[in-house]
Design a protein around this motif. Structure first.
Motif, short mmCIF file in Angstrom:
data_model
loop_
_atom_site.label_atom_id
_atom_site.label_comp_id
_atom_site.label_asym_id
_atom_site.label_seq_id
_atom_site.Cartn_x
_atom_site.Cartn_y
_atom_site.Cartn_z
N GLY A 1 7.65 2.66 14.11
CA GLY A 1 8.83 3.03 13.21
C GLY A 1 8.38 4.61 13.11
N GLY A 2 9.09 5.31 11.72
CA GLY A 2 8.37 6.16 11.78
C GLY A 2 8.14 7.00 10.50
N ARG A 3 7.21 6.00 9.98
CA ARG A 3 7.03 6.11 8.48
C ARG A 3 5.24 6.57 8.23
NH1 ARG A 3 9.22 1.81 4.22
NH2 ARG A 3 11.18 2.87 4.45
N VAL A 4 4.59 7.79 7.22
CA VAL A 4 3.72 8.35 7.18
C VAL A 4 3.51 8.02 5.92
CG1 VAL A 4 3.22 9.33 9.43
CG2 VAL A 4 3.52 11.13 7.83
N ALA A 5 2.04 7.87 5.19
CA ALA A 5 1.83 8.24 4.62
C ALA A 5 1.24 9.50 3.74
CB ALA A 5 0.84 7.03 3.45
N LEU A 6 0.93 10.71 2.78
CA LEU A 6 0.69 11.09 2.73
C LEU A 6 -0.26 10.80 0.94
CD1 LEU A 6 2.63 14.94 2.89
CD2 LEU A 6 1.02 13.11 5.08
N THR A 7 -1.32 10.72 0.99
CA THR A 7 -1.99 10.36 -0.64
C THR A 7 -2.53 11.51 -0.61
OG1 THR A 7 -4.20 9.51 0.85
CG2 THR A 7 -2.51 8.48 0.70
N PHE A 8 -2.78 11.93 -1.96
CA PHE A 8 -3.83 12.97 -2.77
C PHE A 8 -3.84 12.41 -3.51
CE2 PHE A 8 0.13 14.68 -1.13
CZ PHE A 8 0.22 15.98 -0.40
#
Length: 258
Positions: free
Chosen positions: A71-78
């Motif tokens: 798939g084409g998802r990523v997660a940016l976490t802060f």
């Protein structure tokens, strides 16, 4: 990724807009002389719904460092601490690009800036627990480590109605087995780690942040970033552009993993 001058100029323009724009609202009231205005009898606003809580995800490990590689998802976490103006600017940049992120908040930061919790949730982002004081949680005695986890959970519950969707240990990429067990006791079935470190906390400059993430990110990646550094604001627009060009969409960890 080549960080050409037009990209930097466009990012700077968007950064300036995000930091300087403000909404000014005026409240006009009519007064009918000579009779005094009637007393206001406005209804109390409905309380905000409780925020989502943690979910057990069958088939996933106790400590999660990435999502599906298809798939084409990523997660940016802060990691949530530092100047709240930076946090608001980062959220605005993400929302401008149609992206959603995950914020792991430090409990004392929420004490100082309680309104930021609802701002994160109202923007469609995930909100989670990054301990109470941001101490080296893996090195703490059991009782102190548990207090760090539950102390932040208590603040999240008071502000949002839940303990947040995720727990991430402070000052470490991975939790010890003890900290994993303590997080589960506190109500978090999974500990959230990451597989890409942006190194934005070293203040290398926005170009370096973009290059570091771009070189390592792939479908399913969970990227570690921070609210406390202005390089992160400037890096976010070109980073989101890069992800888009690669067919990757930034989503919350909940969206990535469920």
């Amino acid at each position: 990724m080549t960080t050409a001058e037009p990209i930097r100029r466009r990012s700077a323009l968007r950064l300036g807009a995000g930091l300087t724009a403000a909404l000014t609202t005026g409240c006009a009231a009519e007064h009918r002389a000579p009779a005094p205005a009637p007393a206001a009898h406005s209804a109390s606003p409905s309380p905000a719904p409780a925020a989502p809580g943690p979910r057990r995800l069958p088939g996933l490990p106790a400590e999660i460092d990435h999502g599906p590689r298809t798939g084409g998802r990523v997660a940016l976490t802060f990691h949530g601490q530092g100047d709240p103006a930076v946090a608001h600017a980062v959220l605005k940049e993400a929302e401008r690009a149609g992206a959603h992120v995950t914020v792991l908040a430090v409990g004392t930061w929420l004490d100082e800036h309680p309104a930021v919790a609802r701002r994160i949730l109202d923007g469609g982002h995930d909100l989670g627990n990054h301990t109470l004081h941001h101490r080296t949680v893996n090195a703490l005695p059991e009782a102190e480590a548990y207090a760090e986890i539950t102390g932040c959970a208590d603040r999240l519950r008071r502000l949002t109605g839940s303990i947040g969707t995720w727990f991430r240990p402070s000052r470490t990429q991975r939790a010890t087995p003890l900290v994993v067990r303590l997080a589960q006791r506190a109500g978090y079935p999974h500990v959230l780690s990451y597989d890409v470190d942006s190194l934005d906390h070293t203040s290398p400059g926005p170009d370096a942040v973009v290059a570091t993430v771009s070189a390592a990110v792939r479908p399913g990646s969970v990227v570690s970033m921070h609210f406390g550094y202005r390089d992160t604001i400037a890096a976010l627009p070109p980073l989101l552009d890069h992800l888009d060009h690669r067919g990757l969409t930034a989503v919350t960890c909940t969206e990535l993993l469920t």
